[in-house]
Design an enzyme around this catalytic site. Structure first.
Site, PDB file in Angstrom:
ATOM      1  N   HIS A  42       0.828  -1.209   0.000  1.00 52.95           N
ATOM      2  CA  HIS A  42       0.000   0.000   0.000  1.00 52.95           C
ATOM      3  C   HIS A  42       0.861   1.258   0.000  1.00 52.95           C
ATOM      4  CE1 HIS A  42      -4.239  -1.568   1.109  1.00 52.95           C
ATOM      5  NE2 HIS A  42      -3.546  -2.504   0.488  1.00 52.95           N
ATOM      6  N   HIS A  63      -1.995 -12.713  -2.101  1.00 52.40           N
ATOM      7  CA  HIS A  63      -3.146 -12.967  -1.227  1.00 52.40           C
ATOM      8  C   HIS A  63      -3.124 -14.378  -0.644  1.00 52.40           C
ATOM      9  CE1 HIS A  63      -5.671  -9.512  -3.127  1.00 52.40           C
ATOM     10  NE2 HIS A  63      -5.040  -9.112  -2.036  1.00 52.40           N
ATOM     11  N   THR A  64      -2.127 -15.161  -1.031  1.00 47.53           N
ATOM     12  CA  THR A  64      -1.928 -16.443  -0.360  1.00 47.53           C
ATOM     13  C   THR A  64      -1.620 -16.208   1.115  1.00 47.53           C
ATOM     14  OG1 THR A  64      -0.821 -18.584  -0.554  1.00 47.53           O
ATOM     15  CG2 THR A  64       0.564 -16.638  -0.791  1.00 47.53           C
ATOM     16  N   TRP A 117      -7.900 -16.358   2.099  1.00 45.80           N
ATOM     17  CA  TRP A 117      -7.987 -16.863   0.724  1.00 45.80           C
ATOM     18  C   TRP A 117      -7.581 -18.329   0.644  1.00 45.80           C
ATOM     19  CZ3 TRP A 117      -6.528 -11.852   1.797  1.00 45.80           C
ATOM     20  CH2 TRP A 117      -7.147 -10.820   1.082  1.00 45.80           C
ATOM     21  N   THR A 118      -6.745 -18.757   1.610  1.00 44.98           N
ATOM     22  CA  THR A 118      -6.187 -20.108   1.558  1.00 44.98           C
ATOM     23  C   THR A 118      -6.307 -20.799   2.910  1.00 44.98           C
ATOM     24  OG1 THR A 118      -3.949 -19.391   2.180  1.00 44.98           O
ATOM     25  CG2 THR A 118      -4.504 -19.361  -0.174  1.00 44.98           C
ATOM     26  N   ASN A 124      -3.920 -22.099   4.698  1.00 42.66           N
ATOM     27  CA  ASN A 124      -2.854 -21.694   5.613  1.00 42.66           C
ATOM     28  C   ASN A 124      -2.376 -20.293   5.252  1.00 42.66           C
ATOM     29  OD1 ASN A 124      -0.656 -21.335   7.305  1.00 42.66           O
ATOM     30  ND2 ASN A 124      -0.025 -23.476   7.175  1.00 42.66           N
ATOM     31  N   ILE A 161       1.548 -19.128   5.145  1.00 43.15           N
ATOM     32  CA  ILE A 161       2.524 -19.771   4.259  1.00 43.15           C
ATOM     33  C   ILE A 161       2.416 -19.154   2.865  1.00 43.15           C
ATOM     34  CG2 ILE A 161       3.186 -21.917   3.099  1.00 43.15           C
ATOM     35  CD1 ILE A 161       3.944 -21.917   6.010  1.00 43.15           C
ATOM     36  N   ASP A 190       2.831 -19.587  -0.791  1.00 40.22           N
ATOM     37  CA  ASP A 190       2.953 -20.602  -1.841  1.00 40.22           C
ATOM     38  C   ASP A 190       1.965 -20.268  -2.948  1.00 40.22           C
ATOM     39  OD1 ASP A 190       0.464 -21.322  -0.790  1.00 40.22           O
ATOM     40  OD2 ASP A 190       1.221 -23.118   0.229  1.00 40.22           O
TER      41      ASP A 190
END
Length: 250
Positions: free
Chosen positions: A42, A163-164, A179-180, A182, A185, A187
């Site tokens: 940002h 965004h992972t 979004w995931t 975990n 992490i 990836d």
């Protein structure tokens, strides 16, 4: 674009390495990598290539910029980082905030990102409204990332993969959830989840879904879902470009 990086002193370089070590331990201990990555993004994403204003120049330290709607919650990041910054007064806030973003990716298992020091702190925050709106589609993403910042279609998709890490907080963005599976992490899970469709408990923003519906974005999403190494390579390049918008321009 060819860059012409400024020369910094040996003392400055040592401070960069010292701050990097402190940031690694702190970010890992506090599990705050997503917040630090958001701060770096940002800070940089306000750059406007037409007016040469905004960008990664330390203005997030001002309450004026922290009060922008898109920056809800980033006052926490600034506050958490200040005790480390106080240990390295020679460093600019501009370099320090971008260094925190680089470390956030690395300590969560992501790619190593080149870091060139020498950004100077600016005294004036950018105007509000330059960051991407998560409720919008491909046209909006291209207006912000390509027309305003000077990045590319590939950069848009690769950076979206960041965004992972992390989650949305309803009180900050109006959206809720990770979004995931975990969110600490780094990836290619973001792309795997996007390709596999919506899943209970996981978030897909309108701007995420826009990547699948666009004929240029969609093949990149599928490529990164299948090939984490390709994603890491392109992400590292895109992150570097974002972190250096308006900096060291030849």
């Amino acid at each position: 674009m060819v860059k012409s990086y400024p020369t910094v002193s040996e003392e400055y370089l040592q401070a960069v390495q010292g701050a990097k070590r402190k940031l690694r331990g702190f970010i890992a201990e506090k599990n705050c990598a997503p917040l630090m990555l958001r701060l770096a993004w940002h800070s940089a994403g306000t750059f406007d290539q037409c007016t040469k204003t905004g960008g990664p120049f330390g203005t997030m330290r001002f309450t004026g910029e922290l009060s922008h709607g898109a920056n809800n919650g980033l006052d926490i990041a600034v506050r958490l980082l200040q005790p480390i910054k106080d240990q390295f007064p020679i460093l600019s806030y501009a370099d320090f905030y971008q260094l925190a973003g680089v470390v956030a990716v690395e300590v969560t298992g992501g790619p190593e990102i080149l870091f060139h020091p020498g950004r100077e702190d600016k005294a004036e925050p950018p105007v509000e409204g330059r960051l991407p709106d998560a409720t919008q589609g491909p046209d909006h993403l291209r207006t912000v990332f390509i027309k305003q910042m000077g990045l590319s279609d590939k950069d848009i998709v690769a950076l979206s993969g960041g965004h992972t890490l992390g989650r949305c907080h309803k009180e900050r963005s109006g959206f809720e959830g990770p979004w995931t599976e975990n969110p600490l992490i780094f990836d290619n899970s973001y792309f795997k989840e996007l390709v596999s469709g919506e899943k209970e408990g996981l978030l897909q923003l309108p701007s995420d879904k826009a990547l699948l519906s666009d004929p240029i974005f969609s093949p990149l999403v599928k490529k990164y879902a299948e090939d984490e190494n390709a994603f890491f390579k392109d992400y590292a390049e895109a992150h570097l470009k974002l972190s250096e918008l308006g900096f060291a321009e030849a």
